[in-house]
Design an enzyme around this catalytic site. Structure first.
Site, PDB file in Angstrom:
ATOM      1  N   ASP A 251      -1.079 -60.036   5.656  1.00  0.00           N
ATOM      2  CA  ASP A 251      -0.623 -61.269   5.002  1.00  0.00           C
ATOM      3  C   ASP A 251       0.787 -61.066   4.402  1.00  0.00           C
ATOM      4  O   ASP A 251       0.956 -61.121   3.194  1.00  0.00           O
ATOM      5  CB  ASP A 251      -1.626 -61.703   3.914  1.00  0.00           C
TER       6      ASP A 251
ATOM      7  N   ASP B 161       4.777 -55.533   1.025  1.00  0.00           N
ATOM      8  CA  ASP B 161       4.264 -54.237   1.482  1.00  0.00           C
ATOM      9  C   ASP B 161       3.611 -54.348   2.853  1.00  0.00           C
ATOM     10  O   ASP B 161       3.599 -53.382   3.625  1.00  0.00           O
ATOM     11  CB  ASP B 161       3.331 -53.606   0.452  1.00  0.00           C
ATOM     12  N   ASP B 162       3.109 -55.546   3.208  1.00  0.00           N
ATOM     13  CA  ASP B 162       2.634 -55.747   4.587  1.00  0.00           C
ATOM     14  C   ASP B 162       3.810 -55.599   5.550  1.00  0.00           C
ATOM     15  O   ASP B 162       3.663 -55.042   6.649  1.00  0.00           O
ATOM     16  CB  ASP B 162       2.038 -57.135   4.768  1.00  0.00           C
TER      17      ASP B 162
ATOM     18  N   ASN C 200      -1.520 -63.395   0.428  1.00  0.00           N
ATOM     19  CA  ASN C 200      -0.367 -63.390  -0.475  1.00  0.00           C
ATOM     20  C   ASN C 200       0.295 -64.761  -0.555  1.00  0.00           C
ATOM     21  O   ASN C 200       0.820 -65.152  -1.599  1.00  0.00           O
ATOM     22  CB  ASN C 200       0.668 -62.367  -0.002  1.00  0.00           C
TER      23      ASN C 200
ATOM     24  N   THR D  79      -4.736 -55.190   5.865  1.00  0.00           N
ATOM     25  CA  THR D  79      -3.963 -55.079   4.624  1.00  0.00           C
ATOM     26  C   THR D  79      -3.906 -56.413   3.869  1.00  0.00           C
ATOM     27  O   THR D  79      -3.025 -56.628   3.049  1.00  0.00           O
ATOM     28  CB  THR D  79      -2.528 -54.553   4.905  1.00  0.00           C
TER      29      THR D  79
ATOM     30  N   ASN E  99      -6.138 -54.430 -10.118  1.00  0.00           N
ATOM     31  CA  ASN E  99      -4.880 -55.098 -10.458  1.00  0.00           C
ATOM     32  C   ASN E  99      -5.021 -56.600 -10.704  1.00  0.00           C
ATOM     33  O   ASN E  99      -4.340 -57.160 -11.547  1.00  0.00           O
ATOM     34  CB  ASN E  99      -3.772 -54.791  -9.425  1.00  0.00           C
TER      35      ASN E  99
ATOM     36  N   GLU F  70      -9.258 -55.514  -7.242  1.00  0.00           N
ATOM     37  CA  GLU F  70      -7.960 -55.487  -6.542  1.00  0.00           C
ATOM     38  C   GLU F  70      -7.811 -56.816  -5.791  1.00  0.00           C
ATOM     39  O   GLU F  70      -8.798 -57.403  -5.350  1.00  0.00           O
ATOM     40  CB  GLU F  70      -7.964 -54.263  -5.594  1.00  0.00           C
ATOM     41  N   PHE F  71      -6.562 -57.253  -5.565  1.00  0.00           N
ATOM     42  CA  PHE F  71      -6.298 -58.588  -5.025  1.00  0.00           C
ATOM     43  C   PHE F  71      -7.011 -58.880  -3.695  1.00  0.00           C
ATOM     44  O   PHE F  71      -7.684 -59.908  -3.548  1.00  0.00           O
ATOM     45  CB  PHE F  71      -4.774 -58.777  -4.844  1.00  0.00           C
ATOM     46  N   ASN F  72      -6.874 -58.000  -2.686  1.00  0.00           N
ATOM     47  CA  ASN F  72      -7.421 -58.311  -1.358  1.00  0.00           C
ATOM     48  C   ASN F  72      -8.937 -58.499  -1.396  1.00  0.00           C
ATOM     49  O   ASN F  72      -9.483 -59.338  -0.682  1.00  0.00           O
ATOM     50  CB  ASN F  72      -7.087 -57.197  -0.352  1.00  0.00           C
TER      51      ASN F  72
ATOM     52  N   HIS G 109       1.840 -50.628  -1.328  1.00  0.00           N
ATOM     53  CA  HIS G 109       0.455 -50.348  -0.946  1.00  0.00           C
ATOM     54  C   HIS G 109       0.213 -50.209   0.565  1.00  0.00           C
ATOM     55  O   HIS G 109      -0.337 -49.216   1.040  1.00  0.00           O
ATOM     56  CB  HIS G 109      -0.455 -51.487  -1.425  1.00  0.00           C
ATOM     57  N   ASP G 110       0.555 -51.282   1.295  1.00  0.00           N
ATOM     58  CA  ASP G 110      -0.024 -51.454   2.634  1.00  0.00           C
ATOM     59  C   ASP G 110       0.362 -50.393   3.666  1.00  0.00           C
ATOM     60  O   ASP G 110      -0.477 -50.012   4.491  1.00  0.00           O
ATOM     61  CB  ASP G 110       0.290 -52.859   3.158  1.00  0.00           C
TER      62      ASP G 110
HETATM   63  C1  BDR Z   1      -2.558 -55.823  -2.080  1.00  0.00           C
HETATM   64  O1  BDR Z   1      -2.405 -57.173  -2.486  1.00  0.00           O
HETATM   65  C2  BDR Z   1      -1.283 -57.740  -1.878  1.00  0.00           C
HETATM   66  O2  BDR Z   1      -0.550 -58.478  -2.814  1.00  0.00           O
HETATM   67  C3  BDR Z   1      -0.503 -56.622  -1.261  1.00  0.00           C
HETATM   68  O3  BDR Z   1       0.137 -57.057  -0.076  1.00  0.00           O
HETATM   69  C4  BDR Z   1      -1.535 -55.563  -0.988  1.00  0.00           C
HETATM   70  O4  BDR Z   1      -2.135 -55.744   0.280  1.00  0.00           O
HETATM   71  C5  BDR Z   1      -2.433 -54.924  -3.286  1.00  0.00           C
HETATM   72  O5  BDR Z   1      -3.406 -55.255  -4.214  1.00  0.00           O
HETATM   73 CA    CA Z   2      -1.190 -57.238   1.921  1.00  0.00          CA
END
Ligand code: BDR
Ligand code: CA
Length: 349
Positions: free
Chosen positions: A48, A52-53, A77, A163, A197, A203-205, A278-279
């Site tokens: 997405d 970082d992707d 994202n 990711t 986070n 975590e977001f994903n 991250h990704d």
């Molecule tokens: C993940 O969330 C997204 O915002 C980033 O691309 C990464 O995949 C980190 O928590």
């Molecule tokens: Ca991502």
């Protein structure tokens, strides 16, 4: 599919014409036969983009150990439309528009869309003016591309890397359950065993689509979870960026522009001095497992917590059970990781 045509730029095609023999080896995680080790590892990147992707796409394209068969997109994202365009723009920037981009799920299985504009901006890739893509979105849904590619390849051939939220991967496993036994490995950026986070626990994903994550983690395929405990070590420090700045290309400048936005966003939102990238850690793990250390452990996804929905509950007590199909990333070789990123950007410049 365009991706099945011989393409002189594709590393698998090059290697297949160069070499008639392949040797097999087993993946560290699972003991499964991995038929791809002797040549570039064919992967599908479900993502997405996202700063970082974008870095993950660049690392996959720029390292000779990886053959990026296709990019599939999932709303995360930013909206599916925006991030699909971003994926195509990044491929254009890398002169690799031969890699097909298939658009996937625009929303999570049960929940409403939740984007991360505060981290990635309104476009999903704020910070630089990216070139317009010249190749259209590839025909066919992302989930169909994943299923068709895995089923057409030999067992143990294809590696899936995710990711973004796990919506497409969950749908693919439900629509064609045979893919679960056919992939080499699924590498997921998501979750964390001590770190979070998006909420205090998630975590977001994983938070965006916890039901999809639960489906994915409850299937028996070998999963490597590259969570925040690992990716929070992948900081874009001044020293790391200096090596990239010396490349002095359009791509390196664009990468640094993206990192500058990411840096400000991470400072404002999460008080990081340097942003965690991250990704691409998922790709670094596939290139060289010595750079991303892992540990076998069971992982469960919380979908109904009062405060903990989206948490990845990792059992690190004692020895992992013999039949565990998951492992979690623990320790990053920071210099090794940034060396890979720098080499990839240089190779594509
Ligand atoms: C993940 O969330 C997204 O915002 C980033 O691309 C990464 O995949 C980190 O928590
Ligand atoms: Ca991502």
């Amino acid at each position: 599919h365009r991706s099945t045509r011989p393409n002189p730029q594709r590393k698998t095609d090059i290697m297949l014409t160069m070499s008639t023999s392949t040797t097999t080896s087993t993946t560290a995680a699972t003991g499964r036969v991995d038929a791809s080790r002797a040549r570039p590892r064919p992967i599908i990147l479900d993502c997405d983009p996202g700063h970082d992707d974008a870095a993950a796409i660049i690392l996959a394209l720029g390292n000779p150990a990886i053959d990026l068969l296709g990019v599939t997109t999932v709303g995360g994202n930013q909206t599916a439309e925006k991030i699909t365009r971003n994926a195509r723009s990044v491929l254009r920037l890398c002169n690799r528009e031969d890699v097909p981009v298939h658009q996937g799920a625009s929303r999570p299985l049960l929940h409403d869309v939740e984007v991360a504009a505060q981290i990635h901006g309104e476009s999903g890739l704020d910070g630089v003016e990216l070139p317009d893509p010249t190749v259209p979105v590839a025909p066919g849904h992302a989930v169909s591309f994943i299923i068709d590619t895995v089923m057409a390849a030999a067992p143990g051939e294809i590696t899936l890397v995710a990711t973004g939220p796990l919506t497409n991967i969950a749908l693919a496993a439900r629509i064609e359950p045979r893919i679960v036994g056919r992939i080499a490995e699924l590498v997921v950026m998501g979750g964390g065993f001590h770190e979070a986070n998006w909420t205090p626990a998630a975590e977001f994903n994983i938070w965006v689509d916890p039901e999809a994550a639960r489906i994915v983690f409850e299937e028996s395929w070998p999963i490597t979870m590259v969570g925040l405990d690992l990716t929070h070590q992948a900081l874009a420090t001044a020293e790391a960026e200096e090596g990239i700045r010396r490349i002095g290309s359009e791509l390196s400048e664009a990468f640094l522009g993206l990192m500058a936005f990411f840096r400000r966003a991470y400072k404002e939102n999460q008080d990081f001095d340097d942003p965690p990238v991250h990704d691409p850690c998922t790709i670094a793990y596939l290139i060289d497992p010595a750079i991303v250390r892992t540990r076998r452990a069971p992982v469960r996804i919380e979908t109904h917590g009062q405060y903990t929905t989206g948490a990845t509950v990792v059992d690190l007590r004692g020895q992992a059970p013999e039949n565990v199909h998951t492992q979690v990333a623990t320790e990053l070789d920071h210099a090794g990781f940034w060396r890979l990123m720098t080499e990839a950007i240089a190779a594509l410049s």
